[in-house]
Design a protein around this motif. Structure first.
Motif, short mmCIF file in Angstrom:
data_model
loop_
_atom_site.label_atom_id
_atom_site.label_comp_id
_atom_site.label_asym_id
_atom_site.label_seq_id
_atom_site.Cartn_x
_atom_site.Cartn_y
_atom_site.Cartn_z
N GLU A 229 26.78 -7.39 92.25
CA GLU A 229 27.68 -6.24 92.38
C GLU A 229 27.18 -5.25 93.42
OE1 GLU A 229 27.90 -4.82 88.36
OE2 GLU A 229 29.49 -6.24 87.85
N SER A 230 25.87 -5.21 93.66
CA SER A 230 25.32 -4.28 94.65
C SER A 230 25.59 -4.74 96.08
CB SER A 230 23.81 -4.12 94.43
OG SER A 230 23.15 -5.37 94.58
N ASP A 231 26.09 -5.95 96.27
CA ASP A 231 26.35 -6.50 97.60
C ASP A 231 27.69 -6.05 98.19
OD1 ASP A 231 23.97 -7.88 97.36
OD2 ASP A 231 24.91 -9.79 96.86
N TYR A 232 28.51 -5.38 97.42
CA TYR A 232 29.84 -5.01 97.90
C TYR A 232 30.35 -3.78 97.14
CZ TYR A 232 31.02 -7.67 93.71
OH TYR A 232 31.08 -8.13 92.41
N ASP A 233 31.39 -3.16 97.67
CA ASP A 233 32.08 -2.05 97.00
C ASP A 233 33.37 -2.60 96.43
OD1 ASP A 233 30.24 -0.02 97.68
OD2 ASP A 233 31.14 0.17 99.66
N GLY A 234 33.69 -2.18 95.20
CA GLY A 234 34.92 -2.65 94.57
C GLY A 234 34.77 -4.07 94.09
N GLY A 235 35.90 -4.71 93.83
CA GLY A 235 35.89 -6.11 93.46
C GLY A 235 35.35 -6.42 92.09
N ARG A 236 35.25 -5.43 91.23
CA ARG A 236 34.69 -5.67 89.90
C ARG A 236 35.78 -6.15 88.96
NH1 ARG A 236 31.01 -1.43 87.79
NH2 ARG A 236 30.73 -3.02 86.20
N ALA B 65 41.14 -2.95 106.47
CA ALA B 65 41.56 -1.55 106.57
C ALA B 65 42.75 -1.31 105.65
CB ALA B 65 41.93 -1.23 108.02
N GLY B 66 42.75 -0.20 105.00
CA GLY B 66 43.84 0.14 104.09
C GLY B 66 43.51 -0.18 102.64
N GLY B 67 42.32 -0.72 102.39
CA GLY B 67 41.86 -0.91 101.01
C GLY B 67 42.53 -2.05 100.28
N ARG B 68 42.68 -3.20 100.90
CA ARG B 68 43.28 -4.36 100.23
C ARG B 68 42.53 -4.66 98.94
NH1 ARG B 68 46.30 -8.52 100.06
NH2 ARG B 68 45.59 -10.60 99.56
N CYS B 69 43.28 -4.97 97.91
CA CYS B 69 42.67 -5.33 96.64
C CYS B 69 43.55 -6.36 95.94
CB CYS B 69 42.48 -4.11 95.75
SG CYS B 69 44.01 -3.33 95.22
N ILE B 70 42.99 -6.96 94.92
CA ILE B 70 43.77 -7.87 94.08
C ILE B 70 44.40 -6.99 93.01
CG2 ILE B 70 43.66 -9.81 92.49
CD1 ILE B 70 41.12 -10.71 94.01
N ASN B 71 45.71 -7.00 92.93
CA ASN B 71 46.41 -6.15 91.97
C ASN B 71 46.07 -6.54 90.54
OD1 ASN B 71 47.76 -4.65 93.96
ND2 ASN B 71 49.38 -6.17 94.09
N PHE B 72 46.21 -5.57 89.62
CA PHE B 72 46.06 -5.88 88.21
C PHE B 72 47.03 -7.00 87.88
CE2 PHE B 72 44.03 -1.78 87.69
CZ PHE B 72 43.07 -2.07 86.73
N HIS B 73 46.57 -7.96 87.09
CA HIS B 73 47.42 -9.08 86.73
C HIS B 73 46.90 -9.72 85.46
CE1 HIS B 73 44.07 -10.92 88.91
NE2 HIS B 73 44.30 -12.01 88.18
N THR B 74 47.72 -10.53 84.86
CA THR B 74 47.33 -11.34 83.72
C THR B 74 47.26 -12.78 84.18
OG1 THR B 74 48.46 -9.84 82.19
CG2 THR B 74 47.97 -12.06 81.38
N TRP C 268 34.76 -2.28 82.39
CA TRP C 268 34.19 -3.00 83.53
C TRP C 268 32.87 -3.62 83.08
CZ3 TRP C 268 36.50 1.76 84.02
CH2 TRP C 268 37.54 1.86 84.95
N PRO C 269 32.87 -4.90 82.70
CA PRO C 269 31.61 -5.52 82.28
C PRO C 269 30.66 -5.67 83.47
CG PRO C 269 33.32 -7.17 82.40
CD PRO C 269 33.98 -5.85 82.65
N SER C 270 29.41 -5.40 83.24
CA SER C 270 28.41 -5.61 84.28
C SER C 270 28.06 -7.10 84.28
CB SER C 270 27.16 -4.77 83.96
OG SER C 270 26.20 -4.98 84.95
N ARG C 271 28.09 -7.70 85.47
CA ARG C 271 27.84 -9.14 85.57
C ARG C 271 26.86 -9.40 86.69
NH1 ARG C 271 33.12 -12.04 86.65
NH2 ARG C 271 33.19 -10.60 88.36
#
Length: 128
Positions: free
Chosen positions: A100-107, A77-86, A118-121
């Motif tokens: 990619e069709s198995d989840y939302d986000g995470g690309r 809840a709250g939309g946890r994500c991995i922040n932009f990083h190098t 956003w490369p399609s993988r």
């Protein structure tokens, strides 16, 4: 993006391993380190060898050891994500375990001079 042939059985074995470790650790963002032997036990010697060969092909002649890590991030809840990083490594290879069709986000996204890309993988492919 290269198709390295990590098949559904191997990807499934890695996902089940990560799922079980996440359940026991109780972490929403789990990072697991695997040896080459452990990776091969999940995906098979041939697939592990293809990943190794691809990674080393882009090593610039270096034959240094490398680290294999599995990362599993749980949506919370709250939309946890991995922040932009190098990435701090000279080279990073990512192999998505699910489609990619198995989840939302995470690309995977790259910030370029031309904008965000956003490369399609597909599952089991490798991005270096």
């Amino acid at each position: 993006i290269a198709d390295v042939g990590v098949d559904g059985c191997g990807r499934g074995a890695l996902m089940r391993h990560a799922d079980s470790k996440q359940l026991s650790a109780g972490e929403a963002d789990l990072k697991l380190q695997l040896s080459h032997a452990e990776l091969a036990s999940f995906v098979g010697e041939e697939a592990a060898g293809r990943l190794d060969a691809l990674f080393r092909r882009f090593s610039g002649g270096e034959e240094k050891e490398y680290t294999v890590k599995i990362r599993r991030v749980e949506a919370v809840a709250g939309g946890r994500c991995i922040n932009f990083h190098t990435d701090v490594s000279r080279r990073t290879m990512q192999v998505p375990l699910n489609n990619e069709s198995d989840y939302d986000g995470g690309r995977l996204v790259f910030a370029t001079k031309e904008g965000l890309v956003w490369p399609s993988r597909k599952a089991g492919s490798a991005t270096l």
